[in-house]
Design a protein around this motif. Structure first.
Motif, short mmCIF file in Angstrom:
data_model
loop_
_atom_site.label_atom_id
_atom_site.label_comp_id
_atom_site.label_asym_id
_atom_site.label_seq_id
_atom_site.Cartn_x
_atom_site.Cartn_y
_atom_site.Cartn_z
N ALA A 153 0.93 -1.31 -0.07
CA ALA A 153 0.11 -0.02 -0.09
C ALA A 153 0.82 1.17 0.11
CB ALA A 153 -0.88 -0.01 1.13
N ASP A 154 2.07 1.16 0.65
CA ASP A 154 2.94 2.38 0.75
C ASP A 154 3.37 2.75 -0.72
OD1 ASP A 154 2.81 2.58 3.51
OD2 ASP A 154 4.67 1.34 3.66
N ILE A 211 -1.97 5.76 -10.32
CA ILE A 211 -2.99 5.18 -9.38
C ILE A 211 -3.52 6.05 -8.35
CG2 ILE A 211 -3.04 3.23 -7.49
CD1 ILE A 211 -0.79 1.68 -8.68
N ASP A 212 -4.90 5.64 -8.26
CA ASP A 212 -5.66 6.66 -7.48
C ASP A 212 -5.69 5.99 -5.99
OD1 ASP A 212 -7.64 7.83 -6.14
OD2 ASP A 212 -9.27 7.81 -7.62
N PRO A 213 -5.13 6.55 -5.13
CA PRO A 213 -4.77 6.10 -3.80
C PRO A 213 -6.13 5.89 -2.99
CG PRO A 213 -4.25 8.36 -3.70
CD PRO A 213 -4.51 8.07 -5.30
N PHE A 214 -7.14 6.27 -3.51
CA PHE A 214 -8.41 6.12 -2.87
C PHE A 214 -9.30 4.98 -3.65
CE2 PHE A 214 -7.25 10.66 -2.10
CZ PHE A 214 -7.25 10.51 -0.89
N ARG A 215 -8.82 4.13 -4.61
CA ARG A 215 -9.42 3.24 -5.21
C ARG A 215 -8.66 2.01 -5.40
NH1 ARG A 215 -13.93 4.51 -8.26
NH2 ARG A 215 -13.42 2.96 -9.88
N ILE A 216 -7.92 1.70 -4.27
CA ILE A 216 -7.20 0.36 -4.00
C ILE A 216 -7.89 -0.64 -3.47
CG2 ILE A 216 -5.02 -0.79 -3.37
CD1 ILE A 216 -3.81 2.17 -3.27
N GLY A 217 -8.11 -1.73 -4.16
CA GLY A 217 -8.82 -2.92 -3.42
C GLY A 217 -8.01 -4.16 -3.36
#
Length: 258
Positions: free
Chosen positions: A86-87, A95-101
């Motif tokens: 995640a870091d 990459i959109d940091p608010f759309r990581i699954g």
């Protein structure tokens, strides 16, 4: 993340052996490498690649108490890797940091579950055949299938305790040694609800003996309350596919992609 990858654990085992050499002793390193080679030769199924690590963590648990438990426990190690991932992902401009699954199957499902509980940067989680109630399984005598998946480790504990067969006490001892808190403070009734209000889809099999669906009643109930309190009840769902055990199924893949 697949919990049953046939080759992905080899680099980890080699790294673990080197780490134990630094923090433990030369004898421990030799045992690790010897058992790794022997086990993978004798057992072709991928689960065998995990056994040397599980065995070493149990058998030498007393000898490495001075080491940080967060660094020597298998599940904790992989979750730590996911925090590092995640870091990395949040630092990438593409990459959109608010759309990581995050998702995973079996042991990978456990990793997805715990990573989402610990790291809020995973905005959605879909653990597949990985979420269960470890404490519930012990209390209701439903631990046999899970134990069977890494039985040699439990046999070591049985011998250590002078038991004629694997029982509740043996199971509790092993979980406490190789994954402290797994059946208590880090179990699903406590860690599933804290994922709220982020979207969480748990996919299990109705007939899965390793992740009994009845063991999810308490975590599901608590999670529903947590999501309702956050006004996001639609973000939580548990699907138990009928007539399916501990296996992947096309419907799970389709639902996950959706």
């Amino acid at each position: 993340m697949r919990g049953q990858s046939k080759t992905s654990m080899t680099p980890f085992l080699e790294a673990a052996a080197a780490w134990f050499c630094l923090k433990g002793s030369e004898k421990m390193e030799k045992e690790m490498r010897k058992l790794q080679k022997k086990t993978i030769e004798l057992f072709k199924p991928s689960t065998a690649q995990f056994l040397p690590t599980f065995w070493l963590l149990y058998h030498h648990g007393r000898k490495v108490k001075q080491c940080h438990s967060y660094m020597i426990r298998l599940i904790h190690l992989r979750v730590r890797d996911l925090i590092k991932l995640a870091d990395y992902l949040t630092q990438r401009e593409d990459i959109d940091p608010f759309r990581i699954g995050i998702t995973g199957e079996s042991l990978g499902g456990m990793h997805a579950w715990f990573a989402a509980a610990i790291d809020t940067r995973y905005s959605v989680a879909v653990p597949i055949i990985g979420v269960q109630g470890f404490g519930w399984a012990i209390d209701h005598n439903k631990w046999q299938a899970r134990v069977q998946s890494i039985k040699p480790v439990f046999e070591e504990a049985r011998i250590d305790l002078g038991k004629s067969s694997i029982d509740k006490e043996v199971v509790e001892k092993v979980w406490d040694r190789i994954a402290p808190g797994l059946a208590s403070q880090f179990d699903s009734p406590r860690t599933i609800p804290i994922i709220a209000p982020r979207p969480l889809l748990i996919l299990n099999g109705e007939k899965d003996p390793r992740c009994p669906i009845k063991g999810l009643q308490v975590p599901k109930s608590r999670a529903c309350k947590a999501y309702a309190k956050a006004c996001s009840l639609d973000n939580f769902k548990v699907i138990a596919q009928p007539r399916i055990g501990h296996e992947m199924a096309s419907i799970r893949i389709a639902v996950t992609l959706e």
